[in-house]
Design a protein around this motif. Structure first.
Motif, short mmCIF file in Angstrom:
data_model
loop_
_atom_site.label_atom_id
_atom_site.label_comp_id
_atom_site.label_asym_id
_atom_site.label_seq_id
_atom_site.Cartn_x
_atom_site.Cartn_y
_atom_site.Cartn_z
N TYR A 224 0.82 -1.21 0.00
CA TYR A 224 0.00 0.00 0.00
C TYR A 224 0.86 1.26 0.00
CZ TYR A 224 -3.89 -3.09 1.12
OH TYR A 224 -4.84 -4.08 1.08
N PRO A 225 0.33 2.36 -0.55
CA PRO A 225 1.07 3.63 -0.52
C PRO A 225 1.36 4.05 0.91
CG PRO A 225 -0.82 3.78 -2.01
CD PRO A 225 -0.97 2.50 -1.25
N GLY A 226 2.54 4.59 1.14
CA GLY A 226 2.87 5.15 2.43
C GLY A 226 3.06 4.12 3.53
N GLU A 227 3.47 2.89 3.18
CA GLU A 227 3.73 1.87 4.19
C GLU A 227 5.09 1.22 3.92
OE1 GLU A 227 1.60 -1.77 4.52
OE2 GLU A 227 1.84 -2.31 2.41
N VAL A 228 5.64 0.64 4.98
CA VAL A 228 6.81 -0.22 4.85
C VAL A 228 6.36 -1.64 5.17
CG1 VAL A 228 9.13 -0.75 5.65
CG2 VAL A 228 8.38 1.64 5.53
N CYS A 229 6.46 -2.51 4.18
CA CYS A 229 6.10 -3.91 4.38
C CYS A 229 7.35 -4.75 4.25
CB CYS A 229 5.07 -4.36 3.34
SG CYS A 229 4.59 -6.10 3.48
N SER A 230 7.65 -5.54 5.29
CA SER A 230 8.82 -6.41 5.25
C SER A 230 8.43 -7.78 4.73
CB SER A 230 9.43 -6.55 6.65
OG SER A 230 10.17 -5.40 6.99
N LEU B 265 16.06 -8.88 12.55
CA LEU B 265 14.70 -8.75 13.06
C LEU B 265 14.50 -7.45 13.82
CD1 LEU B 265 13.74 -12.37 14.18
CD2 LEU B 265 13.46 -11.24 11.97
N ASP B 266 15.54 -6.96 14.52
CA ASP B 266 15.41 -5.68 15.21
C ASP B 266 15.07 -4.57 14.22
OD1 ASP B 266 15.96 -6.84 17.62
OD2 ASP B 266 18.06 -6.19 17.71
N GLN B 267 15.72 -4.59 13.06
CA GLN B 267 15.47 -3.57 12.06
C GLN B 267 14.07 -3.72 11.46
OE1 GLN B 267 18.64 -3.72 9.18
NE2 GLN B 267 20.23 -3.37 10.72
N VAL B 268 13.66 -4.96 11.23
CA VAL B 268 12.33 -5.22 10.69
C VAL B 268 11.26 -4.64 11.61
CG1 VAL B 268 10.63 -7.06 10.29
CG2 VAL B 268 12.94 -7.25 9.33
N TYR B 269 11.40 -4.89 12.89
CA TYR B 269 10.40 -4.40 13.84
C TYR B 269 10.48 -2.89 14.04
CZ TYR B 269 8.27 -8.78 15.18
OH TYR B 269 7.54 -9.94 15.16
N GLU B 270 11.64 -2.31 13.83
CA GLU B 270 11.77 -0.86 13.99
C GLU B 270 11.12 -0.10 12.85
OE1 GLU B 270 15.26 2.61 14.22
OE2 GLU B 270 15.80 0.50 14.49
N ILE B 271 11.24 -0.60 11.62
CA ILE B 271 10.87 0.20 10.45
C ILE B 271 9.57 -0.23 9.79
CG2 ILE B 271 12.07 -1.16 8.68
CD1 ILE B 271 12.04 2.71 9.05
N SER B 272 9.07 -1.43 10.07
CA SER B 272 7.96 -1.99 9.30
C SER B 272 6.60 -1.70 9.91
CB SER B 272 8.12 -3.51 9.17
OG SER B 272 9.36 -3.84 8.63
N ASP B 273 5.61 -1.49 9.02
CA ASP B 273 4.21 -1.42 9.43
C ASP B 273 3.55 -2.79 9.36
OD1 ASP B 273 4.03 1.55 9.60
OD2 ASP B 273 4.50 1.40 7.46
N ARG B 274 4.01 -3.60 8.39
CA ARG B 274 3.35 -4.87 8.14
C ARG B 274 4.39 -5.90 7.71
NH1 ARG B 274 0.61 -6.69 3.67
NH2 ARG B 274 0.99 -4.70 2.62
N LEU B 275 4.11 -7.17 7.99
CA LEU B 275 5.01 -8.28 7.67
C LEU B 275 4.30 -9.27 6.77
CD1 LEU B 275 6.20 -9.02 11.33
CD2 LEU B 275 7.22 -7.39 9.72
N THR B 276 4.98 -9.71 5.73
CA THR B 276 4.50 -10.80 4.89
C THR B 276 5.50 -11.94 4.98
OG1 THR B 276 3.31 -9.36 3.35
CG2 THR B 276 3.95 -11.53 2.54
N VAL B 277 5.03 -13.12 5.34
CA VAL B 277 5.91 -14.26 5.59
C VAL B 277 5.69 -15.33 4.52
CG1 VAL B 277 6.61 -16.04 7.25
CG2 VAL B 277 5.83 -13.80 8.06
N LEU B 278 6.80 -15.78 3.91
CA LEU B 278 6.78 -16.89 2.96
C LEU B 278 7.52 -18.07 3.55
CD1 LEU B 278 7.70 -15.10 -0.43
CD2 LEU B 278 5.43 -15.50 0.53
N ARG B 279 7.12 -19.27 3.16
CA ARG B 279 7.85 -20.48 3.54
C ARG B 279 7.69 -21.50 2.43
NH1 ARG B 279 5.54 -21.73 8.25
NH2 ARG B 279 4.28 -23.47 7.51
N ASN B 280 8.83 -22.01 1.94
CA ASN B 280 8.84 -23.03 0.89
C ASN B 280 8.02 -22.61 -0.33
OD1 ASN B 280 10.41 -24.73 2.51
ND2 ASN B 280 8.60 -25.63 3.47
N GLY B 281 8.13 -21.32 -0.70
CA GLY B 281 7.47 -20.84 -1.90
C GLY B 281 6.00 -20.55 -1.75
N ARG B 282 5.49 -20.61 -0.52
CA ARG B 282 4.06 -20.36 -0.29
C ARG B 282 3.87 -19.24 0.73
NH1 ARG B 282 1.43 -26.46 0.16
NH2 ARG B 282 2.17 -27.21 -1.89
N LEU B 283 2.71 -18.59 0.64
CA LEU B 283 2.39 -17.54 1.58
C LEU B 283 1.95 -18.14 2.91
CD1 LEU B 283 1.81 -14.49 2.16
CD2 LEU B 283 -0.54 -14.94 1.38
#
Length: 513
Positions: free
Chosen positions: A31-37, A203-221
């Motif tokens: 989304y506009p104006g967000e940081v997604c990790s 992970l410290d940086q991810v939690y400091e800068i991100s609004d939202r997290l998207t997690v993948l594992r083995n090529g799947r969401l």
């Protein structure tokens, strides 16, 4: 944030590199104006998803919508024209050109007489000042550190005024101060409405800068989560798909052995006043059999420079080096390798992997080089070596014929470790062996280092992550301003202890036990 329409919407994205299914029906929104990790283990599909978005890889199935329009990019240039700009982990600029030329490459300012070099330097200088980077735009890029080159790469990406900025491990070569400057720029871009896709294994940086997290594992969401609603331990579990106590086990095993590595036979390797002008001040350092010695310090402290001299990558111009009590002078890594000292570089792309060769070829490369190219290692022996290390190090895909360039960063690192382990080294110098790789692969490599030391191999372990250095090392040599300022036995040392030495130059006796 979620009330506005996504600037990027990827639906049902699938990509296969037979026999590997890299992505399978993955959905992703930005989304506009967000940081997604974007998070996941090496091989989870993060880089593949980014390359699908930026036109590097065509998709086998699915749909990509950017700013409300269906797109099908034939290459990165089309993606950039659509407002998507990418900064990759490995700096991919041209070191033989100036800073300004790299920032403006392909978008040069012109006048009636040709390229307007003055306007280019002026514009590049303004961009650099926005990053608080005080360097000459007319200087050669290659004359600067990797950290500065990474910031120049980010300045170039910012200059295209992108709707979407993809940052793939942008902080891997930056120190804490430079990370803070980068984050200041990210927050400013976010406030202006830029959507930022951030990939990092810190992970410290991810939690400091991100609004939202998207997690993948083995090529799947696995899922999408608000950062403030997901605990870190829950994130790790989602990334690796299982409980993980490996790092704690490694730490207990290593610290219980701290101080036990020294033996009556003396050090395996002893450096006495070893130094190189303009690189590292003269250093004294002992490394005993079965000991892990960590090199700790801030970026530019001389960690890498010391490791390179010990392994013969760079030549010392002062002091002496003794191996098993015998004086040695290494003028090349090959000479060091004959003394069974191996070096794995922090820059695995430029000084490690050979991208167009197979996994098998990369594993046997050092052995073949030592034998000479006219005494080929028999193919059957190559197959045996490759198969044994693929299994031992859990290299994926488990295909010795796979091109190493198609492997994830973590698996490329494992192949490099296999190459040097195949030479049966007595001392293994590892420079940032876990940089830019996921939690699971990092744990595997750290466990391997602990196992190697337990079986008698000596290891010099260099890392920007102090927690990692302390977890693995029996002893920690601390460097600052390219000289060694302390050498501490790791009896429950904490990060604060090491930082106190780095900050204040306390002697080991002054550091709290």
């Amino acid at each position: 944030m979620s009330e506005s329409a996504p600037v990027v919407e990827m639906t049902g994205i699938s990509i296969a590199f037979p026999p590997v299914q890299a992505l399978e029906s993955v959905d992703f929104r930005l989304y506009p104006g967000e940081v997604c990790s974007l998070l996941g283990e090496n091989g989870a599909g993060k880089s593949t998803l980014i390359k699908a978005l930026t036109g590097v890889y065509p998709i086998d199935s699915g749909r990509i919508v950017v700013a409300g329009h269906d797109v099908s990019f034939d290459g990165p240039a089309q993606a950039q024209a659509a407002g998507i700009s990418t900064v990759y982990q490995e700096v991919n600029l041209l070191p033989n050109l100036t800073v300004a030329e790299n920032i403006m490459l392909g978008r040069e300012r012109r006048s009636w007489s040709g390229i307007d070099w003055r306007a280019m330097r002026r514009h590049a200088g303004e961009l650099l000042r926005d990053l608080n980077l005080d360097i000459d735009p007319g200087s050669l890029l290659g004359s600067h550190s990797l950290a500065v080159q990474q910031l120049v790469s980010i300045a170039r990406a910012i200059d295209v005024r992108a709707k979407v900025l993809v940052l793939d491990e942008p902080t891997s070569s930056l120190d804490a101060g430079e990370v803070e400057e980068l984050f200041r720029v990210i927050r400013s871009l976010k406030e202006s409405g830029v959507a930022i896709l951030f990939v990092s294994h810190f992970l410290d940086q991810v939690y400091e800068i991100s609004d939202r997290l998207t997690v993948l594992r083995n090529g799947r969401l696995v899922g999408n989560y608000r950062t403030d609603e997901l605990l870190r331990i829950e994130l790790v579990h989602k990334m690796i798909g299982k409980e993980i106590a490996v790092l704690d086990q490694i730490e207990r095993r290593t610290q219980s052995a701290a101080g036990e590595a020294e033996d009556e036979a003396g050090p395996l390797v002893r450096a006495i006043g070893l130094g190189r002008r303009g690189s590292i001040e003269p250093v004294d350092l002992d490394v005993y059999e079965g000991e892990v010695v960590g090199l700790a310090g801030l970026l530019g402290s001389g960690r890498t420079e010391l490791g390179r001299i010990l392994a013969g990558v760079d030549t010392a111009d002062s002091g002496e080096l003794r191996v098993n009590g015998r004086q040695r002078r290494f003028r090349s890594p090959r000479k060091a390798l004959r003394e069974r000292i191996a070096y794995s570089s922090e820059n695995r792309r430029a000084e490690g992997i050979v991208a167009d060769l197979s996994v098998r070829d990369n594993i046997v490369l050092a052995l073949q080089s030592d034998r000479g190219w006219f005494r080929r290692i028999p193919r059957r022996r190559q197959d045996e070596l490759a198969a044994s290390y693929i299994e031992a190090l859990n290299i994926r895909p488990a295909d010795p014929d796979a091109l190493i360039r198609n492997l994830s960063g973590g698996n490329q690192q494992k192949v490099l470790l296999a190459r040097w382990l195949a030479t049966a080294p007595r001392l293994l110098v590892l420079d940032e062996p876990t940089r830019g790789i996921d939690v699971g692969a990092k744990a595997e490599i750290q466990r391997l280092v602990a196992d190697l030391a337990a079986n008698g191999m000596s290891v010099i372990f260099i890392s920007a992550e102090l927690e990692e250095v302390l977890r693995l090392s029996h002893r920690v040599a601390i460097l600052r301003d390219r000289r060694k300022i302390a050498d501490l036995v790791n009896h429950d040392l904490g990060v604060s202890d090491v930082l106190a030495v780095i900050a204040d130059g306390n002697t080991p006796e002054e550091v709290p036990a």
